[in-house]
Scaffold this motif. Structure first.
Motif, short mmCIF file in Angstrom:
data_model
loop_
_atom_site.label_atom_id
_atom_site.label_comp_id
_atom_site.label_asym_id
_atom_site.label_seq_id
_atom_site.Cartn_x
_atom_site.Cartn_y
_atom_site.Cartn_z
N PRO A 141 -47.94 150.99 21.81
CA PRO A 141 -49.30 150.55 22.13
C PRO A 141 -50.14 150.21 20.90
CG PRO A 141 -48.72 152.49 23.41
CD PRO A 141 -47.62 152.30 22.39
N ALA A 142 -49.70 150.64 19.72
CA ALA A 142 -50.40 150.28 18.49
C ALA A 142 -50.41 148.78 18.26
CB ALA A 142 -49.76 150.99 17.30
N VAL A 143 -49.58 148.06 19.04
CA VAL A 143 -49.58 146.60 18.95
C VAL A 143 -50.95 146.03 19.28
CG1 VAL A 143 -48.93 146.08 21.35
CG2 VAL A 143 -48.22 144.54 19.52
N ASP A 144 -51.76 146.77 20.04
CA ASP A 144 -53.10 146.29 20.40
C ASP A 144 -53.96 146.07 19.16
OD1 ASP A 144 -52.37 146.39 23.05
OD2 ASP A 144 -53.37 148.28 23.47
N THR A 145 -53.78 146.92 18.16
CA THR A 145 -54.53 146.76 16.91
C THR A 145 -54.13 145.46 16.21
OG1 THR A 145 -54.67 149.16 16.64
CG2 THR A 145 -55.08 147.82 14.69
N LEU A 146 -52.82 145.17 16.23
CA LEU A 146 -52.35 143.91 15.66
C LEU A 146 -52.95 142.72 16.40
CD1 LEU A 146 -48.52 144.43 14.97
CD2 LEU A 146 -50.42 144.56 13.35
N LEU A 147 -52.95 142.81 17.74
CA LEU A 147 -53.47 141.71 18.56
C LEU A 147 -54.96 141.50 18.32
CD1 LEU A 147 -51.56 142.29 21.91
CD2 LEU A 147 -51.21 140.43 20.28
N THR A 148 -55.71 142.60 18.17
CA THR A 148 -57.15 142.47 17.88
C THR A 148 -57.35 141.71 16.58
OG1 THR A 148 -57.71 144.49 19.09
CG2 THR A 148 -59.28 143.75 17.41
N GLY A 149 -56.56 142.04 15.58
CA GLY A 149 -56.65 141.32 14.31
C GLY A 149 -56.30 139.85 14.45
N GLU A 150 -55.26 139.57 15.24
CA GLU A 150 -54.86 138.18 15.46
C GLU A 150 -55.95 137.39 16.19
OE1 GLU A 150 -51.91 136.43 14.54
OE2 GLU A 150 -51.89 138.16 13.20
N ILE A 151 -56.63 138.04 17.14
CA ILE A 151 -57.72 137.38 17.87
C ILE A 151 -58.83 137.00 16.90
CG2 ILE A 151 -59.56 137.76 19.57
CD1 ILE A 151 -57.49 139.57 21.08
#
Length: 430
Positions: A205-215
């Motif tokens: 679920p830490a992938v959400d932090t990556l996705l927030t950065g990508e957004i």
């Protein structure tokens, strides 16, 4: 009660109940069959399901071909298709409309008013209405690129096939031979706390932090206020919905579907539907590395536990006809009010028309030059389409799995078959 009284009551019921079960003109029926079978013969899709109707219900429902390219299982009416981006209207926009009716969301507020993670970033000031109309300035990303790498240090993808890039994954795009997953985020076996991507892949679920950065990095100020279609808009809207409701999107919309008798509609169908009645999509070479059945085709939605704001919903044509009925009846489904009339009118209109942007709030609309101009709805990457025209009291639901076994099959898109079918329908309802 005597016979005469019973007869009078029955007649009254006939007057006030909607008329259902009508059929299309025979000529139009033959035309639809001809077009759909031609699509099968030309390999545009292995199979498809079509529903046509009006505010009183279905006029036509028929299945064509097979679930799979091997022609093993014929398509039937209860088979579920991956709706892809049609999720944007049947789940995410529906949820926003419901919250709007309840005065729990303000589409003129900013992302930062609802999501603390974006406060102080360039995304903070984006209005929810801009997310709904794809005028936010957010661009598209390719989620697998943040989780996989080429061990040679070269790019993951190439525009030319070679020994190092043998896998044809889209248009003129080829994947490197030995793509390696980031083991911090992805696992081929279940791990405690990890989310399901598919039956052979799990994500931290830490992938959400990556996705927030990508957004945040996807934002382009020059595109703010201009129309640029991006799945990230609806990914962020899902985050807003879940923040407001305290529920995952699939759980929030479930009662709405139940009220519309949409019992074969939902996310994560591998949990609640026999796999024999879930139509397969792609043999995915990019992220899942194998065939997909019941797991969303979309990579961004897959990383979101198969519950995406942009994709991930599965349904059948008859269920979706109920959604279309509700919209044509201005928020009412067979006597049950789902949405207010004013909200349906607002969200299906084009607020940016004076700027030459015809997109509605969540719903797709087209310019006057398009054959789809008079209606609204959405299309989906997997080969789906929902289109509604209140003026003609008409809707079309088109479901196919044109990406099976590969997304490189673009025959359905190139042929314009869905649009041509709609054009012929319009002529019959002038």
């Amino acid at each position: 009660m005597n016979l005469r009284s019973c007869t009078l009551i029955a007649l009254c019921l006939l007057v006030f109940l909607p008329v259902r079960g009508k059929q299309l003109p025979e000529k139009l029926d033959r035309y639809i069959d001809s077009v759909m079978r031609a699509g099968l013969d030309r390999g545009y899709y292995p199979g498809a399901s079509v529903a046509i109707g009006n505010r009183n219900g279905l006029l036509f429902e028929r299945c064509y071909g097979h679930q799979d390219a091997e022609r093993k299982i014929p398509v039937c009416t209860e088979d579920l298709y991956d709706l892809a981006s049609c999720t944007k209207i049947v789940a995410t926009t529906l949820a926003v409309m419901h919250l709007y009716d309840r005065k729990e969301i303000d589409i003129n507020k900013r992302v930062g008013d609802y999501l603390p993670d974006f406060r102080g970033t360039v995304v903070d000031g984006i209005m929810l209405s801009q997310l709904l109309t794809h005028t936010s300035g957010l661009t598209n990303i390719q989620p697998y690129k943040i989780l996989y790498r080429n061990p040679c240090g070269d790019p993951l993808l190439s525009y030319r096939r070679s020994a190092d890039y043998p896998f044809h994954v889209d248009k003129s795009t080829y994947l490197c031979r030995n793509m390696v997953a980031d083991s911090l985020f992805l696992s081929a076996t279940p791990q405690k706390g990890f989310r399901t991507v598919c039956s052979r892949l799990y994500v931290n679920p830490a992938v959400d932090t990556l996705l927030t950065g990508e957004i945040v990095r996807s934002y382009r100020p020059a595109n703010r206020g201009r129309y640029l279609y991006s799945d990230l808009n609806f990914h962020v809207l899902k985050m807003v919905i879940e923040r407001i409701t305290g529920q995952r999107l699939d759980r929030y919309v479930r009662p709405l579907y139940d009220r519309m008798d949409m019992h074969n509609t939902g996310f994560r169908p591998y949990e609640w539907k026999d796999s024999l009645h879930i139509v397969p999509t792609e043999n995915d070479l990019l992220m899942r590395r194998g065939p997909l059945r019941g797991y969303t085709h979309d990579e961004l939605a897959a990383l979101s536990d198969n519950v995406g704001g942009n994709a991930g919903l599965f349904s059948c044509a008859s269920d979706l006809s109920h959604f279309c009925e509700m919209i044509l009846n201005r928020g009412v489904y067979r006597g049950t009010r789902i949405l207010s009339s004013a909200t349906v009118t607002l969200f299906t209109s084009s607020p940016l028309r004076p700027k030459g942007i015809y997109r509605a709030l969540g719903f797709d609309r087209r310019a006057p030059s398009s054959p789809l101009y008079d209606g609204f709805g959405h299309t989906g990457y997997t080969g789906t389409m929902i289109w509604i025209d209140p003026g003609r009291d008409l809707f079309l639901v088109f479901l196919s799995n044109r990406v099976h076994p590969s997304r490189t099959n673009r025959g359905l898109i190139a042929s314009g078959l869905r649009t041509k079918l709609w054009e012929e329908l319009k002529k019959s309802f002038e």
